[in-house]
Write an enzyme that holds these catalytic residues in place. Structure first.
Site, PDB file in Angstrom:
ATOM      1  N   CYS A   1      -1.934  31.984 -44.352  1.00  0.00           N
ATOM      2  CA  CYS A   1      -0.854  31.801 -45.331  1.00  0.00           C
ATOM      3  C   CYS A   1       0.046  30.629 -44.946  1.00  0.00           C
ATOM      4  O   CYS A   1      -0.395  29.509 -44.973  1.00  0.00           O
ATOM      5  CB  CYS A   1      -0.089  33.103 -45.549  1.00  0.00           C
ATOM      6  SG  CYS A   1      -1.196  34.424 -46.173  1.00  0.00           S
ATOM      7  N   ARG A   2       1.257  30.826 -44.475  1.00  0.00           N
ATOM      8  CA  ARG A   2       2.160  29.683 -44.233  1.00  0.00           C
ATOM      9  C   ARG A   2       1.691  28.870 -43.035  1.00  0.00           C
ATOM     10  O   ARG A   2       2.451  28.431 -42.198  1.00  0.00           O
ATOM     11  CB  ARG A   2       3.595  30.150 -43.991  1.00  0.00           C
ATOM     12  CG  ARG A   2       4.153  31.213 -44.932  1.00  0.00           C
ATOM     13  CD  ARG A   2       4.428  30.740 -46.315  1.00  0.00           C
ATOM     14  NE  ARG A   2       3.280  30.764 -47.183  1.00  0.00           N
ATOM     15  CZ  ARG A   2       2.791  31.839 -47.782  1.00  0.00           C
ATOM     16  NH1 ARG A   2       3.290  33.014 -47.559  1.00  0.00           N
ATOM     17  NH2 ARG A   2       1.766  31.728 -48.614  1.00  0.00           N
TER      18      ARG A   2
END
EC number: 3.1.3.48
Length: 280
Positions: A60-61
């Site tokens: 994700c991030r």
């Protein structure tokens, strides 16, 4: 691929993978989300996996987190580290909010320092975004009331109410700001004598902008702006506004906890031989 650890930075926690260490940071991909406060933890988790000879998968991030990891472990600047990640993953992007947090991370020496004025200002700005929805304020945003600290020798400047001498805050609570453009910032208003400070040899900032101090808490809760009164003699010291206020130098400060310099005295403790002499 030798993955021994998985770091997930997302709103939803993924299911556990047997035999693989996992860390979950609950965070959305939004400019206003606070990733900065967790960057040291993320970097330490990745480093621990690599120290064991394995690899860490960041989900994700990942672009922002891996950029911060390279900044911290390889000594790269924000732009250089971001460029290295984008060279390996051409569609890599970091939202504007996270870019600002990575720049701040670099400015703090790639370490989250909760005592840094930069971090204190950032934390207050994050809080301002959510303030109307908050029922109370996190305890960590308040500086300790100087009257509750043991009176040990302290090299910091202490600020007292000029009227009753009650200790109000220490110099470490002052959040400096870049000087504004002076009277030109007040062009939409009638410029008063107090605002005409540019170029006449007077100090341009006539107030201190501080972090919240514990004695301010009753005044701050549930309202967007108001006066700051001395907790002992109730004389007016200044004002606060979560929306921000304009300093006499012209700079807009958000949020603003403003104490007028004319309402307080500085107290400095200076060593004289084996004694401590207070100079006011």
């Amino acid at each position: 691929a030798g993955v021994v650890a998985v770091l997930t930075v997302d709103a939803e926690e993924p299911p556990a993978v047997p035999g693989v260490r996992a860390m979950h940071v609950r965070l959305r991909d939004e400019p206003g989300a606070d990733l900065l406060s967790r960057l040291d933890d993320c970097a330490a988790f990745i480093a621990a996996a690599r120290a064991c000879g394995g690899a860490a998968l960041v989900r994700c991030r990942s672009v922002a987190v891996v950029t911060a990891y390279l900044m911290k472990t390889e000594g790269l600047g924000w732009e250089e580290a971001y460029g290295a990640v984008r060279a390996a993953k051409h569609d890599a992007e970091v939202n504007p909010g996270f870019q600002g947090q990575l720049k701040l991370y670099e400015a703090m020496g790639c370490a989250v320092d909760s005592s840094s004025p930069l971090y204190k200002r950032y934390r207050l700005e994050m809080l301002t975004e959510r303030y109307p929805e908050l029922q109370d304020l996190p305890r960590e945003v308040f500086a300790v009331d100087p009257t509750s600290i043991c009176q040990n020798p302290n090299t910091e400047v202490l600020y007292r109410c000029r009227k009753c001498r009650r200790a109000l805050f220490r110099s470490s609570s002052i959040l400096s700001h870049m000087e504004g453009s002076g009277p030109t910032a007040f062009a939409h208003k009638r410029i008063t004598d107090s605002a005409q400070l540019c170029g006449d040899g007077h100090e341009k900032c006539t107030s201190y902008f501080t972090e919240p101090v514990q004695w301010m808490e009753p005044a701050l809760l549930g309202v967007m702006e108001g006066q700051l009164l001395c907790p002992k003699c109730t004389s007016k010291l200044g004002s606060f506004s979560w929306r921000g206020e304009q300093c006499s130098c012209g700079r807009w400060v958000t949020p603003a906890f403003q104490i007028h310099k004319s309402r307080v005295d500085e107290v400095r403790t200076l060593p004289v031989g084996n004694f401590q002499a207070a100079k006011t």
